[in-house]
Design an enzyme around this catalytic site. Sequence first.
Site, PDB file in Angstrom:
ATOM      1  N   GLY A 110      -2.321  -0.854 -12.135  1.00 54.77           N
ATOM      2  CA  GLY A 110      -1.460  -0.331 -13.185  1.00 54.77           C
ATOM      3  C   GLY A 110      -0.431  -1.348 -13.637  1.00 54.77           C
ATOM      4  O   GLY A 110      -0.113  -1.452 -14.827  1.00 54.77           O
TER       5      GLY A 110
ATOM      6  N   TYR B  29      -4.317   1.851 -11.470  1.00 55.32           N
ATOM      7  CA  TYR B  29      -3.859   2.440 -10.218  1.00 55.32           C
ATOM      8  C   TYR B  29      -3.148   1.379  -9.377  1.00 55.32           C
ATOM      9  O   TYR B  29      -3.689   0.301  -9.137  1.00 55.32           O
ATOM     10  CB  TYR B  29      -5.064   3.019  -9.471  1.00 55.32           C
ATOM     11  CG  TYR B  29      -4.760   3.620  -8.116  1.00 55.32           C
ATOM     12  CD1 TYR B  29      -3.584   4.323  -7.877  1.00 55.32           C
ATOM     13  CD2 TYR B  29      -5.654   3.497  -7.067  1.00 55.32           C
ATOM     14  CE1 TYR B  29      -3.318   4.874  -6.645  1.00 55.32           C
ATOM     15  CE2 TYR B  29      -5.405   4.059  -5.822  1.00 55.32           C
ATOM     16  CZ  TYR B  29      -4.224   4.736  -5.617  1.00 55.32           C
ATOM     17  OH  TYR B  29      -3.963   5.292  -4.389  1.00 55.32           O
ATOM     18  N   CYS B  30      -1.917   1.672  -8.963  1.00 52.70           N
ATOM     19  CA  CYS B  30      -1.142   0.786  -8.090  1.00 52.70           C
ATOM     20  C   CYS B  30      -0.988  -0.601  -8.745  1.00 52.70           C
ATOM     21  O   CYS B  30      -0.520  -0.693  -9.875  1.00 52.70           O
ATOM     22  CB  CYS B  30      -1.795   0.716  -6.717  1.00 52.70           C
ATOM     23  SG  CYS B  30      -0.823  -0.153  -5.470  1.00 52.70           S
ATOM     24  N   LEU B  31      -1.395  -1.680  -8.075  1.00 50.73           N
ATOM     25  CA  LEU B  31      -1.282  -3.013  -8.666  1.00 50.73           C
ATOM     26  C   LEU B  31      -2.099  -3.131  -9.943  1.00 50.73           C
ATOM     27  O   LEU B  31      -1.730  -3.881 -10.854  1.00 50.73           O
ATOM     28  CB  LEU B  31      -1.769  -4.075  -7.676  1.00 50.73           C
ATOM     29  CG  LEU B  31      -1.026  -4.233  -6.361  1.00 50.73           C
ATOM     30  CD1 LEU B  31      -1.589  -5.404  -5.583  1.00 50.73           C
ATOM     31  CD2 LEU B  31       0.448  -4.425  -6.588  1.00 50.73           C
TER      32      LEU B  31
END
Length: 598
Positions: free
Chosen positions: A333, A329-331
């Site tokens: 990812g 998720y986000c960073l």
Amino acid sequence: MPAPAEPIPSPLVGLPPERDSFAATALTDIVDRTVHAATARLTGGMSPAALAGAYLDWALHLAAAPGKQMRLAEKALKKSARFAGYAANCAANAGQPGGLCIEPLAQDKRFSDPSWQRWPYNLIHQAFLLNQQWWFNATTGVRGVSEKHENQVQFTARQILDVFSPSNSPLTNPEVLERTAKEGGMNLLRGMQNMIEDMQRGLSGERPPGLENFVPGRDVAITPGKVVYRNRLIELIQYAPTTDTVRPEPVLIVPAWIMKYYILDLSPENSMVRWLTGQGYTVFMVSWTNPGPEDRDLGMDDYRTLGVMAALDAISEIVPGQRVHATGYCLGGTMLSIAAAAMARDGDDRLASVSFFAAQADFKEAGELTLFIDESQLAFLENMMWEQGYLDTTQMAGAFQMLRSNDLVWSRIIRDYLMGERQELNDLMSWNADATRMPYRMHSEYLRRLFLDNDLAEGRFKVDGRPIALTDIRAPIFSVGTVKDHVAPWRSAYKIHLLTDTEVTFVLTGGGHNAGIVSEPGHPRRSYQVLTRAQDDRYVDPDAWLAAAEKHEGSWWLEWARWLDARSGAPVPPPPMGNAQAGYRVLGDAPGTYVMQR
């Protein structure tokens, strides 16, 4: 004639070039960094040199563009005439002209209350919007100005104009004036009390009011589980099964380290972790530490090895012989994409699938966060982090608030200080206030190698001294973008199609960077579009994808569950919690200790 005199040999000829002493070099570096760090605290981390360079680029090109100046003068006259006509209609119709001079932008809700349509507030806010539109025309479309500088100047002009919005003043905001008259000024008294309380909390380092109602392990992050591994950077949580059988392939979730992990385990009704265990999956979650000055030298490779790879190694011992559905998720990812590419390069096939939630691997068009990512700004930011060893949570929050200042700054000032109200926090808002610090070295490498140089997308990012490429990934990919994402715009997340040669299922869902991901089944007004590109399909651009992708009502979580089911084996009995014989004994109950760090 006498022969010319021989030149007198210099005593310096043949000597090595003079070198500055180490002490002098170190001293000058320390002085420069200290001055820049002190300046950064005054400017909120913004580099004056970067802003000045952008402004000069725009101003000099505008000064040398008489045609553009004439066009702006013409626009000013037309807007003045339009406003004069609007004011005349207001006077002739008792303050009700029957239409607006200029419509606010769709996302601008500052003047939506009916009281703004009464005289003189209709004239005040219409004049402001016309002025705002003129400045947009003035700061864009100047030939010769670089795109980056144009965006910086336009963004800065918008921020300055927002300061002077009539909605921000109690003397020109009819909603505030009505509330003040109705309550005899008590709203302003409560607002003063709120402001004093906020200042006291800010000076003492206390958390915002209301967060005491959302304590991890008591109110949020309450899905049952155990901490089965810990190192200096992460705790690995294994969640207890809630079904008699589970899919053999476990799910590993790698959240962003910019915030606490429990965005995906908020309240029981919107916890992705709880929902996944209910779908018959064994779920593992990475919980990052909150770094301090002693962690200043932790780099991106430490986050890969001590984070993603350490978690995979633990899972391989707890659930031996099974491949993993890895999710970032986000960073998280972005880091997962780096780890997956390195694993693929090295022949490590432990990943059954890879899922990305609002994550980017190409940072060329990474939204307004990239406006001030240049050499000048990064050097300035690095000096600020160098002094303290990390990027502080308040400094980080300020950057995100600036992107949506109307929603996150000015609307709060109006509500808390002028209306005298306190917005009741919900679980998502409380999580948003529970940020973590970021180590000096890691954040510097992240901004330079990804945001500034875009090394990962362009094949220059190195792991263990050798470059990696996302095209090496062969595991199927499930990627989610959100329509209103200001942090990872969906068209940027969509570039996973360009960067990989494997099967990609892309989902576009409503909401923003956080609310669009926390979109549990039953959430009202949720919909999504989805389309799968097979490994040998040709590329489809985002606009064509948007036209072709099938639209569904409801939560995209259901689509993801169907996708995971199709790539998982038949259900089996749940694995044990941890594996003490392999060195992964149970260390305590979820949510663990790292999530409690302040």
